[in-house]
Design an enzyme around this catalytic site. Structure first.
Site, mmCIF file in Angstrom:
data_model
loop_
_atom_site.group_PDB
_atom_site.id
_atom_site.type_symbol
_atom_site.label_atom_id
_atom_site.label_comp_id
_atom_site.label_asym_id
_atom_site.label_seq_id
_atom_site.Cartn_x
_atom_site.Cartn_y
_atom_site.Cartn_z
ATOM 1 N N PRO A 1 -26.876 33.810 10.041
ATOM 2 C CA PRO A 1 -25.563 33.592 10.683
ATOM 3 C C PRO A 1 -25.043 34.874 11.352
ATOM 4 O O PRO A 1 -24.447 34.814 12.430
ATOM 5 C CB PRO A 1 -24.660 33.178 9.520
ATOM 6 C CG PRO A 1 -25.570 32.678 8.460
ATOM 7 C CD PRO A 1 -26.854 33.440 8.604
ATOM 8 N N HIS B 1 14.862 40.125 3.224
ATOM 9 C CA HIS B 1 13.491 40.041 2.692
ATOM 10 C C HIS B 1 12.968 41.416 2.308
ATOM 11 O O HIS B 1 12.262 42.059 3.087
ATOM 12 C CB HIS B 1 12.565 39.409 3.741
ATOM 13 C CG HIS B 1 12.799 37.955 3.932
ATOM 14 N ND1 HIS B 1 12.198 36.990 3.160
ATOM 15 C CD2 HIS B 1 13.610 37.297 4.791
ATOM 16 C CE1 HIS B 1 12.600 35.797 3.544
ATOM 17 N NE2 HIS B 1 13.460 35.955 4.537
ATOM 18 N N LEU C 1 -7.459 43.073 6.278
ATOM 19 C CA LEU C 1 -7.564 44.040 5.196
ATOM 20 C C LEU C 1 -8.557 45.145 5.546
ATOM 21 O O LEU C 1 -8.311 46.331 5.280
ATOM 22 C CB LEU C 1 -8.066 43.283 3.958
ATOM 23 C CG LEU C 1 -7.650 43.757 2.608
ATOM 24 C CD1 LEU C 1 -6.148 43.884 2.518
ATOM 25 C CD2 LEU C 1 -8.151 42.776 1.557
ATOM 26 N N GLU D 1 22.539 23.262 5.537
ATOM 27 C CA GLU D 1 21.167 23.027 6.003
ATOM 28 C C GLU D 1 20.612 21.739 5.383
ATOM 29 O O GLU D 1 19.834 21.025 6.011
ATOM 30 C CB GLU D 1 20.267 24.223 5.610
ATOM 31 C CG GLU D 1 18.808 24.034 6.012
ATOM 32 C CD GLU D 1 17.898 25.222 5.668
ATOM 33 O OE1 GLU D 1 18.378 26.202 5.058
ATOM 34 O OE2 GLU D 1 16.706 25.169 6.014
ATOM 35 N N ARG E 1 19.074 31.447 9.174
ATOM 36 C CA ARG E 1 20.175 30.957 10.022
ATOM 37 C C ARG E 1 21.469 30.793 9.226
ATOM 38 O O ARG E 1 22.547 30.761 9.778
ATOM 39 C CB ARG E 1 19.845 29.573 10.592
ATOM 40 C CG ARG E 1 18.709 29.576 11.573
ATOM 41 C CD ARG E 1 18.529 28.205 12.222
ATOM 42 N NE ARG E 1 17.185 28.111 12.757
ATOM 43 C CZ ARG E 1 16.785 28.701 13.887
ATOM 44 N NH1 ARG E 1 17.651 29.365 14.619
ATOM 45 N NH2 ARG E 1 15.545 28.595 14.287
ATOM 46 N N CYS F 1 16.410 35.370 0.000
ATOM 47 C CA CYS F 1 16.793 34.526 1.137
ATOM 48 C C CYS F 1 17.190 33.126 0.662
ATOM 49 O O CYS F 1 18.252 32.968 0.091
ATOM 50 C CB CYS F 1 15.705 34.518 2.204
ATOM 51 S SG CYS F 1 16.409 34.253 3.838
ATOM 52 N N LEU F 2 16.318 32.117 0.796
ATOM 53 C CA LEU F 2 16.707 30.803 0.263
ATOM 54 C C LEU F 2 16.938 30.891 -1.243
ATOM 55 O O LEU F 2 17.746 30.150 -1.793
ATOM 56 C CB LEU F 2 15.611 29.771 0.592
ATOM 57 C CG LEU F 2 15.930 28.335 0.198
ATOM 58 C CD1 LEU F 2 17.191 27.817 0.871
ATOM 59 C CD2 LEU F 2 14.756 27.411 0.515
ATOM 60 N N GLY G 1 -11.252 38.553 5.757
ATOM 61 C CA GLY G 1 -10.499 39.749 5.396
ATOM 62 C C GLY G 1 -10.549 40.809 6.487
ATOM 63 O O GLY G 1 -10.617 42.009 6.208
ATOM 64 N N GLU H 1 10.618 42.153 0.481
ATOM 65 C CA GLU H 1 9.152 42.182 0.312
ATOM 66 C C GLU H 1 8.422 42.759 1.523
ATOM 67 O O GLU H 1 7.254 43.130 1.415
ATOM 68 C CB GLU H 1 8.619 40.774 -0.015
ATOM 69 C CG GLU H 1 8.638 39.755 1.114
ATOM 70 C CD GLU H 1 9.942 38.976 1.244
ATOM 71 O OE1 GLU H 1 10.995 39.489 0.784
ATOM 72 O OE2 GLU H 1 9.928 37.878 1.827
ATOM 73 N N THR I 1 -29.276 36.411 6.491
ATOM 74 C CA THR I 1 -28.795 37.240 7.598
ATOM 75 C C THR I 1 -28.676 36.459 8.914
ATOM 76 O O THR I 1 -28.117 36.953 9.877
ATOM 77 C CB THR I 1 -29.727 38.446 7.840
ATOM 78 O OG1 THR I 1 -31.003 37.958 8.252
ATOM 79 C CG2 THR I 1 -29.889 39.294 6.590
HETATM 80 N N1 GLN Z 1 16.524 28.198 5.337
HETATM 81 C C1 GLN Z 1 17.402 29.280 5.080
HETATM 82 C C2 GLN Z 1 18.101 29.776 6.330
HETATM 83 O O1 GLN Z 1 17.682 29.517 7.421
HETATM 84 C C3 GLN Z 1 16.691 30.406 4.383
HETATM 85 C C4 GLN Z 1 15.663 31.081 5.239
HETATM 86 C C5 GLN Z 1 14.697 31.921 4.452
HETATM 87 O O2 GLN Z 1 14.602 31.813 3.244
HETATM 88 N N2 GLN Z 1 13.948 32.745 5.129
HETATM 89 O O3 GLN Z 1 19.087 30.454 6.256
#
Ligand code: GLN
Length: 550
Positions: free
Chosen positions: A190, A507, A19, A405, A462, A381-382, A16, A509, A188
């Site tokens: 290590p 993304h 973190l 793909e 892509r 994304c995917l 960690g 996130e 202690t």
């Molecule tokens: N494989 C997909 C693409 O290249 C989605 C990529 C992803 O989810 N980051 O477009």
């Protein structure tokens, strides 16, 4: 004069360090200091972008499109440090740069060597972050002391204090005190060995942070201090946090780590305010709702593969005062066991990003289940691309619709390669990467969440939704609600006739923080709380996946 803090790790990996470094960054910011964070990774890949999530966990993407180590995610979630290409260097990048200089003849006939050429290159990467506006640069060294490949980095940080001045550098070593149950003791040795190795190459740690399951006794601290050649007050305990990683900065503050750092490095001491983090933990400990979220992905068994997604769900859970139970489910298992058996009882379903064919049909089945049962769905994304494939096949009845793909000759390429990608053969750093603007459509879920016309989100892909199908999708009930400013790249799709079905090509996130949850994750969790209210607690608990978790 910018001060430099170096964080190394000893004894075992996965302690960690990221973190802990991020927590130090947070505490120093709360002392009113301007902090920049950086990670140096000893592996030879130029960046983690070409590595499997099994090897490396998530690839964390920055605004500037660099594909970086997931620890940078902790840095962004905990601090305000600006992160760029200069925030993550690998051995591969260092050597690439030195070799390119050699080819250009920049070494003027000299023999190019690890010392001084590679170490100089590493030092330059650290120096780059120091400027008039920055009080502290925190540089985390990946890997574990003793690894052959870490050596040039440790040598470089040793040399660094000769250039920058000893008084401007602080070395923090994070180590493990294993607890031997049979002996009833913390060991202690290590740690002594690990510090011994550091001292052999000339780095004397100033502070030891000791990861431990048990409290460290006074005698044990004395022993560590003596054998590792540090003052007693510089042996800091970092106990395993049972509840949440967001307790780490608070625990380190309780052990006065921040005060020790500022006094050792000669920076002004202020009274830091971390009330917001206390509030965060209070809200986390006292949820008023409870929801179950299935994350259906290809790497469900790997805890770091979707790190930022799990974090973002937690952030939105805290904001919605909901305890979010996240259940990662392997999409292949859905193919074998069926969506009904595994997904009933969930309040929301999320399909994250990914590459490659494995488990694709399981994702599609999960999305069909969410769409037909009115379960809130969030595709990323995917997870957006598979939502389009599912809708194409099952609602519009485009037979064998697919992404090129996975099926190059599909009769209905609803997802296809971006034009700019068509002639690219190299894999590293060649996707559509980094922050891109997106314009939101009025009266969409997305606009309701963001409360803005234009947003900026990070990309890594892509393939893209095929515009030829846009009208047909809209006519059947799946709308494009976010596009690139020229309207050409569909970035968000929604099903308006569904309680919450939002799928995004980017993304989100990567931009969620515990103290500033992402608006789409907030909207998603709010929708799952609503669904739970409507359906009540009577629906059978999802037994199938509970057995999977054991
Ligand atoms: N494989 C997909 C693409 O290249 C989605 C990529 C992803 O989810 N980051 O477009």
């Amino acid at each position: 004069m910018t001060k430099h803090i170096f964080v190394t790790g000893g004894v075992v990996s996965s302690l960690g360090k990221g973190l802990t470094s991020a927590s130090i960054g947070l505490l120093l910011e709360r002392h009113g200091l301007t902090v920049k964070m950086q990670k140096l990774d000893p592996y030879i890949n130029v960046d983690p972008g070409t590595m499997s999530p099994y090897q490396h966990g998530e690839v964390y993407v920055l605004d500037d499109g660099s594909e970086t180590d997931l620890d940078l995610g902790h840095y962004e979630r905990f601090t305000h440090s600006p992160l760029t290409r200069d925030s993550n260097y690998t051995t591969g990048q260092i050597y690439l740069s030195v070799i390119e200089k050699e080819r250009r003849g920049e070494f003027l006939g000299k023999t190019v060597q690890v010392i001084p050429h590679i170490t100089n290159e590493i030092k330059n990467c650290i120096h780059k972050l120091a400027d008039d506006e920055t009080d502290v640069v925190i540089t985390e060294i990946g890997g574990t002391v003793g690894d052959i490949e870490s050596q040039p980095f440790l040598e470089a940080i040793r040399q660094f204090s000769l250039d920058a001045g000893k008084e401007n550098c602080l070395y923090i070593h994070l180590t493990l005190l294993p607890y031997l149950r049979a002996a009833g003791e913390l060991k202690t040795k290590p740690t002594q060995h690990s510090v011994g190795m550091l001292r052999e190459i000339g780095v004397q740690p100033d502070i030891l942070i000791c990861r431990t399951e048990q409290e460290i006794s006074h005698e044990e601290r004395e022993k560590i201090a003596l054998f590792c050649n540090v003052p007693l007050e510089s042996v800091i305990e970092e106990k395993d946090m049972e509840f949440s990683i967001y307790e780490v900065p608070i625990a380190l503050r309780e052990h006065k780590l921040d005060e020790l750092i500022v006094s050792k490095i000669g920076l002004p001491k202020n009274e830091p305010n971390i009330d917001d983090w206390h509030e965060l933990l209070h809200d986390m400990r006292n949820p008023v709702h409870e929801v179950n979220i299935a994350v259906v992905g290809k790497y469900a068994e790997h805890k770091d593969a979707y790190k930022s997604i799990y974090e973002s769900l937690d952030h939105a859970g805290i904001r919605n005062r909901a305890q979010v139970r996240i259940v990662p489910i392997l999409s292949e298992v859905i193919e074998q066991e069926g969506a009904e058996r595994l997904l009933s009882g969930f309040d929301g379903i999320l399909v994250p990003g990914g590459f490659g064919n494995r488990g694709i049909e399981g994702k599609i089945q999960s999305i069909k289940y969410a769409r037909e049962r009115n379960i809130p769905y969030f595709g990323i994304c995917l997870g957006m691309q598979t939502a389009c494939i599912e809708f194409g096949r099952n609602v519009i009845e485009l037979e064998d619709a697919h992404s090129t793909e996975f099926e190059r000759n599909t009769p209905h390429p609803v997802i296809c390669l971006l034009d700019e990608q068509k002639n690219i053969t190299d894999k590293g750093g060649t996707m559509r990467l980094g922050a891109q603007p997106c314009i939101l459509k009025d009266e969409s879920q997305a606009k309701q969440c963001y409360e803005a016309e234009e947003i900026s989100e990070r990309h890594r892909h892509r393939y893209e939704f095929n515009n030829q199908y846009r009208q047909q999708f809209a006519a059947h009930g799946m709308e494009v609600t976010g596009t690139s400013p020229d309207g050409m790249l569909p970035e968000i799709v929604e099903i308006p006739d569904h309680p919450w079905f939002v799928a995004v090509q980017f993304h989100p996130e990567f931009k969620s923080k515990p103290t500033g949850p992402h608006r789409l994750f907030n909207g998603f969790i709010a929708a799952t709380v609503e669904r739970r209210k409507i359906r009540g607690d009577n629906e059978p608990k999802p037994e199938a996946w509970e057995s999977l978790l054991d």
